[in-house]
Each structure stands twice: as C-alpha cells, then as structure tokens.
Design a protein around this motif. Structure first.
Motif, PDB file in Angstrom:
ATOM      1  N   GLN A   1       0.841  -1.172  -0.118  1.00  0.00           N
ATOM      2  CA  GLN A   1      -0.050   0.122   0.083  1.00  0.00           C
ATOM      3  C   GLN A   1       1.022   1.434  -0.102  1.00  0.00           C
ATOM      4  O   GLN A   1       0.467   2.210  -0.695  1.00  0.00           O
ATOM      5  N   ALA A   2       2.016   1.423   0.905  1.00  0.00           N
ATOM      6  CA  ALA A   2       2.958   2.318   0.918  1.00  0.00           C
ATOM      7  C   ALA A   2       3.524   2.637  -0.636  1.00  0.00           C
ATOM      8  O   ALA A   2       3.621   3.594  -0.942  1.00  0.00           O
ATOM      9  N   ARG A   3       3.921   1.511  -1.022  1.00  0.00           N
ATOM     10  CA  ARG A   3       4.561   1.787  -2.618  1.00  0.00           C
ATOM     11  C   ARG A   3       3.532   2.362  -3.545  1.00  0.00           C
ATOM     12  O   ARG A   3       4.035   2.998  -4.202  1.00  0.00           O
ATOM     13  N   HIS A   4       2.180   1.879  -3.265  1.00  0.00           N
ATOM     14  CA  HIS A   4       1.297   2.439  -4.335  1.00  0.00           C
ATOM     15  C   HIS A   4       0.872   3.622  -4.196  1.00  0.00           C
ATOM     16  O   HIS A   4       0.842   4.636  -4.990  1.00  0.00           O
ATOM     17  N   TYR A   5       0.550   4.272  -2.910  1.00  0.00           N
ATOM     18  CA  TYR A   5       0.159   5.358  -2.567  1.00  0.00           C
ATOM     19  C   TYR A   5       1.189   6.380  -1.964  1.00  0.00           C
ATOM     20  O   TYR A   5       0.591   7.660  -1.926  1.00  0.00           O
ATOM     21  N   ASP A   6       2.214   6.027  -1.768  1.00  0.00           N
ATOM     22  CA  ASP A   6       3.191   7.116  -1.090  1.00  0.00           C
ATOM     23  C   ASP A   6       4.511   6.866  -1.499  1.00  0.00           C
ATOM     24  O   ASP A   6       5.642   6.659  -0.769  1.00  0.00           O
ATOM     25  N   ALA A   7       4.715   6.730  -2.934  1.00  0.00           N
ATOM     26  CA  ALA A   7       6.305   6.047  -3.279  1.00  0.00           C
ATOM     27  C   ALA A   7       7.300   6.914  -2.998  1.00  0.00           C
ATOM     28  O   ALA A   7       8.387   6.244  -2.885  1.00  0.00           O
ATOM     29  N   ARG A   8       7.170   8.288  -2.828  1.00  0.00           N
ATOM     30  CA  ARG A   8       8.222   8.975  -2.461  1.00  0.00           C
ATOM     31  C   ARG A   8       8.356   9.113  -0.866  1.00  0.00           C
ATOM     32  O   ARG A   8       9.456   9.659  -0.665  1.00  0.00           O
TER      33      ARG A   8
ATOM     34  N   GLU B   1      15.140  13.153   6.492  1.00  0.00           N
ATOM     35  CA  GLU B   1      16.540  13.169   6.500  1.00  0.00           C
ATOM     36  C   GLU B   1      17.052  12.030   5.488  1.00  0.00           C
ATOM     37  O   GLU B   1      18.083  11.706   4.902  1.00  0.00           O
ATOM     38  N   LEU B   2      16.045  10.918   5.024  1.00  0.00           N
ATOM     39  CA  LEU B   2      16.312  10.003   4.183  1.00  0.00           C
ATOM     40  C   LEU B   2      15.956  10.302   2.771  1.00  0.00           C
ATOM     41  O   LEU B   2      15.181  11.251   2.708  1.00  0.00           O
ATOM     42  N   PRO B   3      16.741   9.619   1.830  1.00  0.00           N
ATOM     43  CA  PRO B   3      16.341   9.949   0.420  1.00  0.00           C
ATOM     44  C   PRO B   3      14.784   9.583   0.229  1.00  0.00           C
ATOM     45  O   PRO B   3      14.115   8.869   0.569  1.00  0.00           O
ATOM     46  N   ALA B   4      14.252  10.664  -0.709  1.00  0.00           N
ATOM     47  CA  ALA B   4      12.890  10.128  -1.124  1.00  0.00           C
ATOM     48  C   ALA B   4      12.658   9.024  -1.740  1.00  0.00           C
ATOM     49  O   ALA B   4      13.529   8.699  -2.640  1.00  0.00           O
ATOM     50  N   GLY B   5      11.699   8.185  -1.271  1.00  0.00           N
ATOM     51  CA  GLY B   5      11.532   6.953  -1.968  1.00  0.00           C
ATOM     52  C   GLY B   5      10.985   5.864  -0.986  1.00  0.00           C
ATOM     53  O   GLY B   5      10.424   6.149   0.152  1.00  0.00           O
ATOM     54  N   LEU B   6      10.914   4.567  -1.299  1.00  0.00           N
ATOM     55  CA  LEU B   6      10.483   3.557  -0.437  1.00  0.00           C
ATOM     56  C   LEU B   6      11.333   3.364   0.759  1.00  0.00           C
ATOM     57  O   LEU B   6      10.679   2.733   1.794  1.00  0.00           O
ATOM     58  N   GLY B   7      12.389   3.836   0.844  1.00  0.00           N
ATOM     59  CA  GLY B   7      13.339   3.576   2.112  1.00  0.00           C
ATOM     60  C   GLY B   7      12.809   4.299   3.243  1.00  0.00           C
ATOM     61  O   GLY B   7      13.024   3.934   4.307  1.00  0.00           O
ATOM     62  N   ARG B   8      12.158   5.310   3.267  1.00  0.00           N
ATOM     63  CA  ARG B   8      11.467   6.131   4.172  1.00  0.00           C
ATOM     64  C   ARG B   8      10.242   5.200   4.759  1.00  0.00           C
ATOM     65  O   ARG B   8       9.728   5.537   5.834  1.00  0.00           O
ATOM     66  N   HIS B   9       9.658   4.129   4.034  1.00  0.00           N
ATOM     67  CA  HIS B   9       8.610   3.306   4.668  1.00  0.00           C
ATOM     68  C   HIS B   9       9.463   2.047   5.024  1.00  0.00           C
ATOM     69  O   HIS B   9       8.784   1.261   6.035  1.00  0.00           O
ATOM     70  N   GLN B  10      10.769   1.894   4.979  1.00  0.00           N
ATOM     71  CA  GLN B  10      11.516   0.906   5.540  1.00  0.00           C
ATOM     72  C   GLN B  10      12.649   1.355   6.016  1.00  0.00           C
ATOM     73  O   GLN B  10      13.983   0.757   5.876  1.00  0.00           O
ATOM     74  N   PRO B  11      12.775   2.273   7.077  1.00  0.00           N
ATOM     75  CA  PRO B  11      13.885   2.693   7.523  1.00  0.00           C
ATOM     76  C   PRO B  11      14.734   1.887   8.496  1.00  0.00           C
ATOM     77  O   PRO B  11      16.026   2.287   8.220  1.00  0.00           O
ATOM     78  N   TRP B  12      14.264   0.819   8.986  1.00  0.00           N
ATOM     79  CA  TRP B  12      15.122  -0.039   9.646  1.00  0.00           C
ATOM     80  C   TRP B  12      16.154  -0.754   8.695  1.00  0.00           C
ATOM     81  O   TRP B  12      16.877  -1.589   9.271  1.00  0.00           O
TER      82      TRP B  12
END
Length: 468
Positions: free
Chosen positions: A408-415, A428-439
């Motif tokens: 869902q995050a990939r689809h609706y908030d990809a950045r 502080e993290l690069p825009a993208g899916l890494g913000r949804h998986q910061p761990w």
C-alpha cells in the motif's frame, strides 16, 4: 398552549430537516440538544480517554453555537443541557407542558433504547414522533424490507440505483414558532461541554481546519462543487494522503447533521447539469450510498453492531498503535495525523485498521473505540460498520480483507512524502520507499517495527538501491 419539543441529535441544521416541518405549527417550540455524560467518560475499564475527544467536542460546540444563531433568526432558540437524556427530557416535558416530542430516527440501538425508555416515561397524551431524515432514502422508499437488507453493499447499491429516486432536500423554514414562555435557554458554560477541548487546535500540518455549523458545511459543499472543484477529479484523487482538496472532507458536517446526504446529492446533480456527469461526480454519490448502507445495516444489527459488550483491556500492541509508535512509518504517520487533526483519509483508515487487526492481532473493537474518541467525523454506523468490514465480521464476513502495508505504501506514497510530513526524522532519508522501511535503510537509527509479517517479504527493499 400546544408545545412541541425538538430533540436535536445528529441533525444540527435547519435545511432539509423534517423535524422542523409542520402541517399545523404548534404555538410554542422548545429546541433541545442533550449531551449525555456517557460521552464524556471512557468507554471501558483500563481506558483513559473519553468516548468523545477534543476535536469532536470543539466541532460540536461550534455547531451548536451556529444552530442557535439560525434558530434565533427565525424567532426560536436552543437549550443545551449536559445530562442523562431520558430523565432530562421527561423533566422538560413535565415542566413546559409539552404535547409532542420529535427526534430523528436513530441508527444505533443505544439511541433506540433511549427512545423506548422515553416512550415509557412520557405521560399519557404526549406523542413521541421519531422522524426519518439525513439519509438518501427513507424506509418507505427502500425496494426491500429493512430486515431483508442485502448482505453486501454491492447488492444493496444495485437494488437502490435501479429502483429508487432520491427526493430533493427540503428548504429551511423561514419562521418558527416562538420559545415557550419562561423556559430556560442557551448553552451551559463552555468548560461543561468541552472541558479542556476548547483549547485544542488542529495541527496546521493537516492543511485543513474544520469549523462546525450548517453555514460552514454549505460553504465547503459549494467549494467542492464549484467549477473545477474537488468533484471534477475526485475519483482520481480520493486515495490521496496530503492536502486539503484530494477529498471532499464533508464527513464531519454529515456526521453531526450540519449537512444532509440529500443536500450533497442535490449539489452533485446540479454540478453534473452544469458541467456534465463523470466518474468522479458519480463516485461522490457512490460513497453516499455506502453511508446509507451502513445506516440501514446498523439498524438491523442492533447491539450486535458493537460486538460483545465489554471491551477487552488494551495491550502493549494497541497502545503502540494508537500512539503512532509501531515502528512502521505508514501506520505511525497516519495515527499521529489522527491525533493531531482529528481526521484521516479513507485510505489511511483502512490501512491502520487492517494493520491493527490482521498484523498486530488486536481486537477490532478497541480500534473502533479509539476512532470514536479521536475522529472529528465520528458516525456510529459508518465507524463501527467499517471496522467490522475490515475485521471480516458481521455482514459480508469475508476474511481476506488484508492490506499489505508495504505494498500500500509503495502504491500510495512511493516517494515517502506523507510519512516524512508526519515523521520529520524520515525527511533526512532519500525520497522513496526507503522512508517506509527505515530499519533496512538506516538500521543504526531505526528499529524494526513490532511485527514484520511474512506477507511483506516480497516488498522488502534493497538498501543499496535506495542509497544509490
């Protein structure tokens, strides 16, 4: 002197309000709103928050002030009391020689039981007249008996769209009967209704501030339905997460009855007549049908709408969820937005509900109870009906309504703009899916979430790709 008492509940408006429509007007009109003390206390043991939270109390107070102003313009007034409804109404009926009590037909069994007790309490000769209103369709217009309500929304929608015509909204009364002689009027002290809630203000990061009252609701409706307004592109934007106009945001006014569903329906049809119907304008009406469906389902479910009566004690997983501290940004951002603004997009509501029930394994009733507290647009039928729907209990009880939160995050908030908006450390993290998986992207700074379901395995990012 004939006297009618109007018991306002979720119908805080004058337009399209059948309670204020008279074939033969009474000589005096007593308009009353009652705030039950039950709304101001926790919903169960071990819970430290009242059923009605600060955003809704503030919106309610604004709506009552606005309603009183409109009644005064028409020669009437409003009395607001905090007290047990049946006892308070019985007192008012006896004190002022009331002949008739009018109230909106309720969705919930809780209010229905109050009406049953009130009917037993009223002296002989006093009529209790529940009146329908607020929905697109009244009971007589349904193409089936209420007890034969289709088991799924899709079946309901097909039946009503094929067989039913939505009536035009009634205009507001120009004048109303006067206030009963010597009857008290007005609102109690602000603190009695709102407590500390009158100091609450929504976080400006929400991008939109709700103000209660019929005029405010009509103004928002006009903005939605202006040329080039939200309605023109609603189907494409309705799953958005940031901004003021990806959604109609009409729900708080509909929930408290500052607007009726028929007023919204009429405005949409007028827009279509002016600019042409499209998928987006249809989708606004589609969601009004959802609202009607939940209303009729709640009427049929009775007390079963709420599941077993006693709420379970909250556990650590639930507390982390409601605080926005699960470690999963897509959930935590939404829960912090809810706490800060009193509102949440439909897409975010579905995701956090699925995560609580399906991934954390928490009883859905705790989530529904928290939403009752936190939402500015709490509506008993829609809230509890939607939670039952996500949990796969009650009507149409499919168990496969699972939301893969990383997908869902990939689809609706990809950045990752939404999660960074509400969780500034992620900016502080690069825009993208890494913000949804910061761990995974920055394990030295972010811990894994409370749960990492197997279903997420195929959605996991490659940290090296996100850094490059």
């Amino acid at each position: 002197m004939s006297t009618t008492l109007i018991w306002f509940t979720e119908d805080l408006r004058l337009g399209d309000n059948p309670l204020l429509s008279f074939e033969s007007p009474p000589e005096a009109l007593l308009c009353v709103y009652l705030l039950s003390p039950e709304q101001l206390v926790p919903p169960g043991e071990g819970l430290d928050w009242p059923r009605m939270g600060a955003p809704r109390r503030r919106f309610l107070w604004q709506s009552l002030i606005a309603l009183r102003g409109e009644l005064l313009k028409r020669g009437s007034d409003l009395l607001v009391r905090v007290g047990e409804p049946v006892a308070t109404l019985a007192e008012l009926v006896a004190t002022h020689g009331v002949d008739e009590v009018r109230v909106r037909v309720p969705a919930s069994q809780e209010r229905g039981e109050q009406l049953a007790r009130l009917a037993e309490t009223l002296p002989g000769g006093v009529r209790l007249r529940p009146r329908e209103g607020g929905t697109l369709l009244e009971e007589a217009a349904l193409p089936f008996a209420p007890e034969a309500l289709p088991a799924s929304f899709s079946a309901f929608r097909r039946r009503v769209e094929a067989a039913c015509r939505v009536e035009a909204p009634r205009p507001a009364a120009i004048t109303l009967p006067p206030w009963p002689r010597d009857a008290s009027r007005g609102l109690p002290p602000l603190v009695e209704v709102c407590g500390r809630a009158h100091r609450w203000r929504p976080d400006p990061r929400g991008g939109f501030e709700y103000h209660g009252g019929e005029a405010q609701g009509l103004a928002r409706l006009a903005a939605v339905c202006r040329e080039g307004g939200t309605i023109a592109r609603y189907k494409q934007t309705r799953n958005g997460l940031l901004g003021a106009d990806f959604s109609t945001r009409l729900s708080p006014w509909l929930a408290l009855g500052c607007l009726s569903a028929r007023q919204v329906h009429r405005a949409v049809r007028d827009w279509e007549a002016a600019y042409g119907a499209n998928d987006s304008s249809y989708w606004v009406i589609f969601e009004l049908w959802w609202r009607d469906y939940f209303f009729w389902a709640a009427r049929q479910e009775g007390r079963g709408l709420f599941g077993p009566r006693r709420l379970p004690p909250p556990d650590a997983a639930f507390e982390a969820w409601r605080r926005g501290d699960t470690g999963l940004p897509f959930v935590d951002a939404a829960m912090r937005e809810l706490a800060a603004t009193g509102w949440l997009s439909n897409r975010a509501r579905q995701n956090v509900a699925s995560f609580l029930v399906k991934d954390l394994g928490v009883d859905w009733r705790l989530g529904a109870a928290w939403f009752e507290h936190a939402l500015v647009d709490y509506d008993v039928a829609s809230n509890w009906g939607n939670w039952r729907y996500v949990a796969g209990v009650g009507r149409d009880p499919r168990g496969d309504r699972y939301f893969n939160l990383l997908r869902q995050a990939r689809h609706y908030d990809a950045r990752g703009d939404y999660v960074a908006h509400w969780l500034p450390a992620l900016a502080e993290l690069p825009a993208g899916l890494g913000r949804h998986q910061p761990w995974r992207l920055a394990p030295e700074h972010f811990s894994p979430p409370r749960v990492v379901p197997e279903a997420w395995r195929h959605e996991m990012i490659d940290p090296q790709e996100c850094r490059s």
